[in-house]
Scaffold this active site. Structure first.
Site, mmCIF file in Angstrom:
data_model
loop_
_atom_site.group_PDB
_atom_site.id
_atom_site.type_symbol
_atom_site.label_atom_id
_atom_site.label_comp_id
_atom_site.label_asym_id
_atom_site.label_seq_id
_atom_site.Cartn_x
_atom_site.Cartn_y
_atom_site.Cartn_z
ATOM 1 N N LYS A 1 -9.310 13.197 -5.703
ATOM 2 C CA LYS A 1 -8.159 13.504 -6.554
ATOM 3 C C LYS A 1 -7.773 14.977 -6.408
ATOM 4 C CE LYS A 1 -6.399 11.136 -9.193
ATOM 5 N NZ LYS A 1 -5.216 10.220 -8.999
ATOM 6 N N ASP B 1 0.845 -1.204 0.000
ATOM 7 C CA ASP B 1 0.000 0.000 0.000
ATOM 8 C C ASP B 1 0.878 1.250 0.000
ATOM 9 O OD1 ASP B 1 -1.793 2.084 0.873
ATOM 10 O OD2 ASP B 1 -3.122 0.491 1.605
ATOM 11 N N THR C 1 -6.324 13.833 -12.799
ATOM 12 C CA THR C 1 -7.398 13.725 -13.788
ATOM 13 C C THR C 1 -7.982 15.086 -14.139
ATOM 14 O OG1 THR C 1 -9.658 12.899 -14.051
ATOM 15 C CG2 THR C 1 -8.937 13.248 -11.809
ATOM 16 N N ASP C 2 -8.607 15.158 -15.317
ATOM 17 C CA ASP C 2 -9.308 16.405 -15.689
ATOM 18 C C ASP C 2 -10.595 16.590 -14.875
ATOM 19 O OD1 ASP C 2 -10.855 14.386 -16.850
ATOM 20 O OD2 ASP C 2 -10.873 15.270 -18.856
ATOM 21 N N GLU C 3 -11.048 15.514 -14.190
ATOM 22 C CA GLU C 3 -12.326 15.615 -13.460
ATOM 23 C C GLU C 3 -12.252 16.594 -12.287
ATOM 24 O OE1 GLU C 3 -14.566 12.125 -12.711
ATOM 25 O OE2 GLU C 3 -13.916 11.156 -14.552
ATOM 26 N N TYR D 1 -14.955 10.666 -6.108
ATOM 27 C CA TYR D 1 -13.682 10.349 -6.782
ATOM 28 C C TYR D 1 -12.914 11.622 -7.117
ATOM 29 C CZ TYR D 1 -10.538 9.563 -10.720
ATOM 30 O OH TYR D 1 -9.449 9.579 -11.566
ATOM 31 N N SER E 1 -10.135 4.476 -8.895
ATOM 32 C CA SER E 1 -10.293 5.327 -10.082
ATOM 33 C C SER E 1 -11.688 5.335 -10.702
ATOM 34 C CB SER E 1 -9.283 4.875 -11.143
ATOM 35 O OG SER E 1 -9.647 3.597 -11.644
HETATM 36 P P1 NAD Z 1 -6.823 1.549 -12.213
HETATM 37 O O1 NAD Z 1 -7.954 1.561 -11.253
HETATM 38 O O2 NAD Z 1 -6.899 0.715 -13.432
HETATM 39 O O3 NAD Z 1 -5.467 1.154 -11.454
HETATM 40 C C1 NAD Z 1 -5.158 1.681 -10.189
HETATM 41 C C2 NAD Z 1 -4.050 0.829 -9.579
HETATM 42 O O4 NAD Z 1 -3.778 1.346 -8.256
HETATM 43 C C3 NAD Z 1 -4.418 -0.651 -9.366
HETATM 44 O O5 NAD Z 1 -3.345 -1.449 -9.825
HETATM 45 C C4 NAD Z 1 -4.611 -0.795 -7.870
HETATM 46 O O6 NAD Z 1 -4.303 -2.097 -7.392
HETATM 47 C C5 NAD Z 1 -3.626 0.242 -7.363
HETATM 48 N N1 NAD Z 1 -3.929 0.720 -5.997
HETATM 49 C C6 NAD Z 1 -5.128 1.120 -5.504
HETATM 50 N N2 NAD Z 1 -4.996 1.489 -4.224
HETATM 51 C C7 NAD Z 1 -3.686 1.342 -3.903
HETATM 52 C C8 NAD Z 1 -2.922 1.585 -2.721
HETATM 53 N N3 NAD Z 1 -3.489 2.057 -1.616
HETATM 54 N N4 NAD Z 1 -1.610 1.329 -2.760
HETATM 55 C C9 NAD Z 1 -1.004 0.827 -3.871
HETATM 56 N N5 NAD Z 1 -1.684 0.578 -5.008
HETATM 57 C C10 NAD Z 1 -2.996 0.835 -5.028
HETATM 58 O O7 NAD Z 1 -6.568 3.065 -12.571
HETATM 59 P P2 NAD Z 1 -6.001 3.720 -13.898
HETATM 60 O O8 NAD Z 1 -7.119 3.955 -14.823
HETATM 61 O O9 NAD Z 1 -4.799 2.985 -14.347
HETATM 62 O O10 NAD Z 1 -5.590 5.149 -13.302
HETATM 63 C C11 NAD Z 1 -4.278 5.404 -12.820
HETATM 64 C C12 NAD Z 1 -4.210 6.854 -12.390
HETATM 65 O O11 NAD Z 1 -4.529 7.706 -13.492
HETATM 66 C C13 NAD Z 1 -5.209 7.202 -11.282
HETATM 67 O O12 NAD Z 1 -4.584 8.094 -10.401
HETATM 68 C C14 NAD Z 1 -6.344 7.899 -12.020
HETATM 69 O O13 NAD Z 1 -6.977 8.829 -11.178
HETATM 70 C C15 NAD Z 1 -5.597 8.582 -13.143
HETATM 71 N N6 NAD Z 1 -6.351 8.830 -14.377
HETATM 72 C C16 NAD Z 1 -7.043 7.808 -14.981
HETATM 73 C C17 NAD Z 1 -7.708 8.062 -16.190
HETATM 74 C C18 NAD Z 1 -8.485 6.989 -16.908
HETATM 75 O O14 NAD Z 1 -9.217 7.295 -17.853
HETATM 76 N N7 NAD Z 1 -8.358 5.725 -16.530
HETATM 77 C C19 NAD Z 1 -7.654 9.337 -16.756
HETATM 78 C C20 NAD Z 1 -6.953 10.343 -16.111
HETATM 79 C C21 NAD Z 1 -6.292 10.070 -14.928
HETATM 80 O O1 DAU Z 2 -11.726 12.061 -17.234
HETATM 81 C C1 DAU Z 2 -10.786 11.197 -16.671
HETATM 82 C C2 DAU Z 2 -11.506 10.137 -15.883
HETATM 83 O O2 DAU Z 2 -12.083 9.251 -16.834
HETATM 84 C C3 DAU Z 2 -10.597 9.371 -14.932
HETATM 85 O O3 DAU Z 2 -10.115 10.259 -13.951
HETATM 86 C C4 DAU Z 2 -11.343 8.225 -14.266
HETATM 87 O O4 DAU Z 2 -10.449 7.455 -13.463
HETATM 88 C C5 DAU Z 2 -11.943 7.338 -15.342
HETATM 89 O O5 DAU Z 2 -12.708 6.324 -14.734
HETATM 90 C C6 DAU Z 2 -12.805 8.154 -16.306
HETATM 91 O O6 DAU Z 2 -14.003 8.613 -15.654
HETATM 92 P P1 DAU Z 2 -15.440 8.553 -16.381
HETATM 93 O O7 DAU Z 2 -16.487 8.521 -15.357
HETATM 94 O O8 DAU Z 2 -15.518 9.606 -17.446
HETATM 95 O O9 DAU Z 2 -15.272 7.134 -17.134
HETATM 96 P P2 DAU Z 2 -16.308 5.933 -17.358
HETATM 97 O O10 DAU Z 2 -15.674 4.999 -18.336
HETATM 98 O O11 DAU Z 2 -16.813 5.376 -16.083
HETATM 99 O O12 DAU Z 2 -17.528 6.649 -18.086
HETATM 100 C C7 DAU Z 2 -17.346 7.345 -19.303
HETATM 101 C C8 DAU Z 2 -18.692 7.926 -19.684
HETATM 102 O O13 DAU Z 2 -19.587 6.858 -20.031
HETATM 103 C C9 DAU Z 2 -19.373 8.685 -18.557
HETATM 104 O O14 DAU Z 2 -20.089 9.787 -19.106
HETATM 105 C C10 DAU Z 2 -20.358 7.666 -17.966
HETATM 106 C C11 DAU Z 2 -20.737 6.833 -19.175
HETATM 107 N N1 DAU Z 2 -21.035 5.412 -18.933
HETATM 108 C C12 DAU Z 2 -20.157 4.681 -18.196
HETATM 109 C C13 DAU Z 2 -20.384 3.334 -17.960
HETATM 110 C C14 DAU Z 2 -19.421 2.528 -17.123
HETATM 111 C C15 DAU Z 2 -22.160 4.817 -19.497
HETATM 112 O O15 DAU Z 2 -22.947 5.497 -20.179
HETATM 113 N N2 DAU Z 2 -22.384 3.487 -19.263
HETATM 114 C C16 DAU Z 2 -21.550 2.718 -18.515
HETATM 115 O O16 DAU Z 2 -21.811 1.498 -18.323
#
Ligand code: NAD
Ligand code: DAU
Length: 348
Positions: free
Chosen positions: A159, A56, A129-131, A155, A82
C-alpha cells in the site's frame, strides 16, 4: 466511477451511499477475488445508475474502454488485497494488485485525463491505510499526514508503494490525485476473516474466538459509513495532490473489542455460559503492529467531516446486521473462501 468494490466491503458501502446521493453512471470494476461475492450486489439489481463489470484494474485495455465508454470523470481506487494475514502467507497477489495494478490504473488514467476537454473536473482518489505509517507505542502521538512511512507487513508495504506512485503521478504529471489513509473499518459486508466479523460469527455460533498474543494491540475503529462519507467529502472538496488521514477517534485494545461483542451477544442471544469463555489466545501474528492511532484534524478542519458513529453505537448496528443477514454470510463462506482457508490458514 468507482474502480471496484460493490463485491466487497468499503467499496460496496460507498456505492450504496453514492446511489443514495443520486450519483448516476457508477461503473464498478471488480475482479471478484477469492471471496468476491455477487450476493452483495443484489440490492442494486435493475438499478440503471450502477454498472458492474468483472475485471482487473491491471487490465489496461479494459480500463481504457470503460473510461471512454462511460466518459468517466472520477476514479476511486478501492481495489486491493487487504488482509494482513494473507499477505504474510502469500504476498504475490498483494504486489500484483496493490502496486502493479495501481500503476496500470494510473497510467491509463493519466493518458485519458490528458485528452479530456474539461480536465479540471477529473479526479483520481486512491484509498489507502494508516498501516503505511508503521506502528506506535502505547503513549506515542497519533499518526498525522506528515508522519514518515514505515510499513511493516507485505500488505502495508504494498500500500505504501502504491501511495508513492500516486504521489509521483501528481508531482510529475500534475494528475489530480487525492489519497486517504484510514484506520480500521467495521460494519456491514465485511468479510469474516477480519477481527470484528470473525468474532461476531464465532461468538454467535459458540465457536472459539482467536485472539493473537495477549490481545493488547490497539486499533482505531471507524464505522464504515463514516469512512464512506469522508471519501465523499475528499472526492468533492479535497485539494488535488493532498492526502487526508481518516480515523474514528476510537482506540481499543483487541481484547476489549472481543469482550464487548461477547457481552452484546449474551444480551441478544443468551447461552448457558458467557461467550467470553470462548476467547482463545493463539500464536501472535508475525511482525504484529502494536498500535495504530489517527490524528484526523486535517479532514475535520478543512473538509468539515466528523464521524457520526461511536464504537458502542457502531458495534451494535454491526452485530445486528450480521445476525439479520444469514444468506449473505452463507454465500461468502462457501466455495473459494473455505478452500483457501483449509489450504493456507494453518500455515501462518
Ligand atoms: P476487501 O478485501 O473487502 O475488498 C477489496 C475488493 O477489491 C474486492 O471486491 C476484490 O474483489 C477487489 N479486487 C482485488 N483485486 C482486484 C483487482 N486486481 N482488480 C479489481 N478488483 C480487485 O477490502 P476493503 O476492506 O473493502 O478495503 C478497500 C480498500 O480500503 C483497500 O484499498 C484497503 O487497503 C483500504 N482500507 C481498508 C481498511 C479496512 O479496515 N478494511 C481500512 C483502511 C483502508
Ligand atoms: O488499519 C487499517 C487496516 O485495518 C486495513 O488497511 C486492513 O486492510 C485491514 O485488514 C485492517 O488490518 P488489521 O490487521 O488491523 O485488521 P484485522 O481485522 O486483521 O486485525 C485487527 C486486530 O485484531 C489486529 O491487531 C490482529 C488482531 N486479530 C485479528 C484476527 C483476524 C486477532 O487477534 N485475531 C484474529 O483472528
Amino acid at each position: 466511477m468507482v474502480s471496484n468494490g460493490r463485491g466487497r466491503f468499503i467499496g460496496a458501502n460507498f456505492v450504496l451511499l453514492a446511489r443514495q446521493k443520486q450519483w448516476a453512471n457508477i461503473v464498478n470494476l471488480d475482479k471478484l477475488t477469492y471471496a468476491g461475492n455477487l450476493a452483495t450486489l443484489r440490492s442494486l439489481a435493475g438499478d440503471r445508475g450502477h454498472h458492474f463489470i468483472q475485471g482487473d484494474i491491471g487490465n489496461r485495455e479494459l480500463v481504457r474502454y470503460i473510461l471512454d465508454r462511460f466518459s468517466v470523470s472520477k476514479i476511486i481506487n478501492f481495489a486491493a488485497e487487504s488482509h494482513v494475514d494473507r499477505s504474510i502467507v502469500a504476498p504475490d497477489s498483494f504486489i500484483q494488485t496493490n502496486i502493479v495494478g495501481t500503476f496500470h490504473l494510473l497510467e491509463v488514467a493519466k493518458n485519458y485525463w490528458q485528452h479530456l476537454s474539461e480536465p479540471e473536473n477529473f479526479r483520481f482518489l486512491h484509498i489507502s491505510t494508516d498501516e503505511v505509517y508503521g506502528t506506535l507505542g502505547f503513549s506515542d502521538p497519533a499518526f498525522t499526514e506528515e508522519t514518515a512511512y514505515a510499513p511493516n507487513s507485505p500488505y502495508s508495504a504494498s500500500k505504501a508503494a502504491a501511495d508513492h506512485l500516486v504521489r509521483s503521478f501528481h508531482h510529475t504529471y500534475n494528475l489530480p490525485t487525492l489519497t486517504t489513509n484510514c484506520s480500521n473499518n467495521y460494519g456491514p459486508y465485511q468479510f469474516p476473516e477480519k477481527l470484528i466479523p470473525l468474532t461476531i460469527l464465532n461468538a454467535y455460533e459458540y465457536k472459539p474466538i482467536p485472539v493473537y498474543g495477549k490481545g493488547e494491540n490497539v486499533r482505531d475503529w471507524l464505522y464504515v459509513a463514516d469512512h464512506c462519507q469522508a471519501i465523499y467529502q475528499v472526492l468533492t472538496k479535497g485539494i488535488p495532490g493532498e492526502t487526508y488521514n481518516i480515523g474514528g477517534e476510537s482506540e481499543k485494545q483487541n481484547l476489549e473489542v472481543v469482550e464487548t461483542i461477547c457481552t452484546i451477544l449474551d444480551e441478544i442471544a443468551p447461552q448457558k455460559t458467557d461467550r467470553k469463555s470462548l476467547i482463545t489466545f493463539v500464536k501472535d501474528r508475525p511482525g504484529h503492529d502494536l498500535r495504530y492511532a489517527i490524528n484526523c484534524e486535517k479532514i475535520k478542519q478543512h473538509l468539515g467531516w466528523q464521524p457520526q458513529e461511536n464504537f458502542s453505537s457502531g458495534i451494535r448496528k454491526t452485530i445486528e446486521w450480521y445476525l439479520h443477514n444469514p444468506d449473505w454470510i452463507e454465500s461468502v463462506r462457501s466455495g473459494a473462501y473455505r478452500q483457501w482457508i483449509s489450504q493456507n490458514y494453518d500455515k501462518r
